[in-house]
Design an enzyme around this catalytic site. Sequence first.
Site, PDB file in Angstrom:
ATOM      1  N   HIS A  66      10.174   0.945 -11.380  1.00  0.00           N
ATOM      2  CA  HIS A  66       9.422   0.912 -13.017  1.00  0.00           C
ATOM      3  C   HIS A  66       9.963   0.507 -13.874  1.00  0.00           C
ATOM      4  O   HIS A  66      10.142  -0.536 -14.665  1.00  0.00           O
ATOM      5  CB  HIS A  66       7.946   1.465 -13.007  1.00  0.00           C
ATOM      6  CG  HIS A  66       7.263   2.248 -12.269  1.00  0.00           C
ATOM      7  ND1 HIS A  66       6.804   2.961 -11.722  1.00  0.00           N
ATOM      8  CD2 HIS A  66       6.315   1.095 -11.923  1.00  0.00           C
ATOM      9  CE1 HIS A  66       6.159   3.551 -10.850  1.00  0.00           C
ATOM     10  NE2 HIS A  66       5.572   1.845 -10.312  1.00  0.00           N
ATOM     11  N   GLN A 183       4.291  -8.176  -0.526  1.00  0.00           N
ATOM     12  CA  GLN A 183       3.716  -8.248  -1.609  1.00  0.00           C
ATOM     13  C   GLN A 183       4.322  -9.034  -2.966  1.00  0.00           C
ATOM     14  O   GLN A 183       3.844  -9.918  -3.434  1.00  0.00           O
ATOM     15  CB  GLN A 183       3.419  -6.562  -2.762  1.00  0.00           C
ATOM     16  CG  GLN A 183       2.328  -7.291  -3.910  1.00  0.00           C
ATOM     17  CD  GLN A 183       2.100  -6.313  -4.987  1.00  0.00           C
ATOM     18  OE1 GLN A 183       0.905  -5.373  -4.933  1.00  0.00           O
ATOM     19  NE2 GLN A 183       3.142  -5.372  -6.055  1.00  0.00           N
ATOM     20  N   SER A 215       8.923   6.328  -5.480  1.00  0.00           N
ATOM     21  CA  SER A 215       7.552   5.897  -5.542  1.00  0.00           C
ATOM     22  C   SER A 215       6.144   6.210  -5.889  1.00  0.00           C
ATOM     23  O   SER A 215       7.044   7.910  -6.290  1.00  0.00           O
ATOM     24  CB  SER A 215       7.436   5.263  -3.837  1.00  0.00           C
ATOM     25  OG  SER A 215       6.208   6.054  -3.722  1.00  0.00           O
TER      26      SER A 215
HETATM   27  P1  AMP Z   1       2.981   0.055  -8.039  1.00  0.00           P
HETATM   28  O1  AMP Z   1       2.774   0.856  -9.799  1.00  0.00           O
HETATM   29  O2  AMP Z   1       3.455   1.679  -6.864  1.00  0.00           O
HETATM   30  O3  AMP Z   1       2.118  -0.702  -7.771  1.00  0.00           O
HETATM   31  O4  AMP Z   1       4.347  -0.774  -8.655  1.00  0.00           O
HETATM   32  C1  AMP Z   1       4.998  -1.496  -9.679  1.00  0.00           C
HETATM   33  C2  AMP Z   1       5.385  -2.147  -9.255  1.00  0.00           C
HETATM   34  O5  AMP Z   1       7.001  -1.517  -9.905  1.00  0.00           O
HETATM   35  C3  AMP Z   1       5.719  -3.302  -8.369  1.00  0.00           C
HETATM   36  O6  AMP Z   1       6.335  -4.234  -8.538  1.00  0.00           O
HETATM   37  C4  AMP Z   1       6.767  -2.196  -7.664  1.00  0.00           C
HETATM   38  O7  AMP Z   1       7.330  -2.952  -5.955  1.00  0.00           O
HETATM   39  C5  AMP Z   1       7.817  -1.182  -8.215  1.00  0.00           C
HETATM   40  N1  AMP Z   1       8.419  -1.145  -8.171  1.00  0.00           N
HETATM   41  C6  AMP Z   1       7.696   0.034  -7.316  1.00  0.00           C
HETATM   42  N2  AMP Z   1       8.978   1.169  -6.634  1.00  0.00           N
HETATM   43  C7  AMP Z   1       9.625   0.882  -7.384  1.00  0.00           C
HETATM   44  C8  AMP Z   1      11.184   1.126  -6.439  1.00  0.00           C
HETATM   45  N3  AMP Z   1      11.953   2.266  -6.073  1.00  0.00           N
HETATM   46  N4  AMP Z   1      12.361  -0.167  -6.449  1.00  0.00           N
HETATM   47  C9  AMP Z   1      11.276  -1.239  -7.197  1.00  0.00           C
HETATM   48  N5  AMP Z   1      10.493  -1.452  -7.200  1.00  0.00           N
HETATM   49  C10 AMP Z   1       9.388  -0.736  -7.525  1.00  0.00           C
END
Ligand code: AMP
Length: 320
Positions: A66, A183, A215
């Site tokens: 993030h 997404q 993640s």
């Molecule tokens: P989330 O909180 O999992 O819904 O993710 C929020 C945003 O952060 C989304 O646009 C995800 O694609 C991005 N994101 C989550 N993990 C990663 C990562 N390892 N690398 C790049 N972007 C990420």
Amino acid sequence: MSVLSTSPEEAGTSIPADPVSADAARPLGPVVMHRLAEMHAYVSALREQGLTVGLVPTMGALHAGHLSLVDALQQEVDTVIVSIFVNPTQFAPGDDYDSYPRTLDADVELLATVGVDAVFAPTPAEMYPQGELRTSILPGLPGRYFEGKTRPTHFAGALTVVNKLLNIVQPDVAAFGEKDFQQLVLVTNMVADLNLPVRILPVPIRRDTDGLALSSRNARLSETERVTALFLSKAVLAVQRQCVDGALPSEAKRVGLSLLEAQPGIEVDYLEIVEPQTFVPVADDVAGAARVILAARVGQVRLIDNAAVEIAGPSTEENA
Ligand code: AMP
């Protein structure tokens, strides 16, 4: 570390009239807002000062992935707002909505270390005062495959909440990670198709030093499962390497799948090489840019990964 925060009860009484002067008197961290009215007032004040605004929509349990989005956005805009909202409408019954990690205080502390200006953390009641989705955004065809097939209501929920957040914050730029590649494509399509006045900034996947894609769900892996989960990135990178070495998509895919199938504890949902806009699997007689995408369950935790691949195309008499 303490941070400036308004509780939902206080909301509406503590809107910073001037975010810049509020900033100067605020060494402790981002302004945390829970109410739409606060968010509107905050952004209006920024606009009056001619400042540009960026949004990073998240579900919290923040990690370095993030922060990559924050960092990319900080290069582009004056003010970065991170939204933190575990959106109930993108989870189906039986999904991990209840067990999804919620760590708002730690998230705000982390964002303070990288100079994020504001956090928008609404409650479900604030986002869905009707208690249900009356109107929603339907993804186009690419949203029906893979994640959209396994989780049929997921993208409608995700696109709808992204649309709502874009309308609430009205950012100039919004950052999305390639980690959730399908997404990212659907959000980019939505912005184009509905003429939304925002630019989508794609950000590459951030991985741990051993390759595992960062993640929020990794926190739910046991130590053993974390080791097993490494085979997801190994498989994706093996497919990528196969393609660099000139393998046909079907051969490259077979190599990735056999790596995963040899690992006890991994249940593959899909591994495919797809055309990166339509998500149609690529045939062996095509060449060009594609994406290897993967979803698998490790124990109770469902993880996804992907990588860009370049398909050389079938060898011919001339180029063999
Ligand atoms: P989330 O909180 O999992 O819904 O993710 C929020 C945003 O952060 C989304 O646009 C995800 O694609 C991005 N994101 C989550 N993990 C990663 C990562 N390892 N690398 C790049 N972007 C990420």
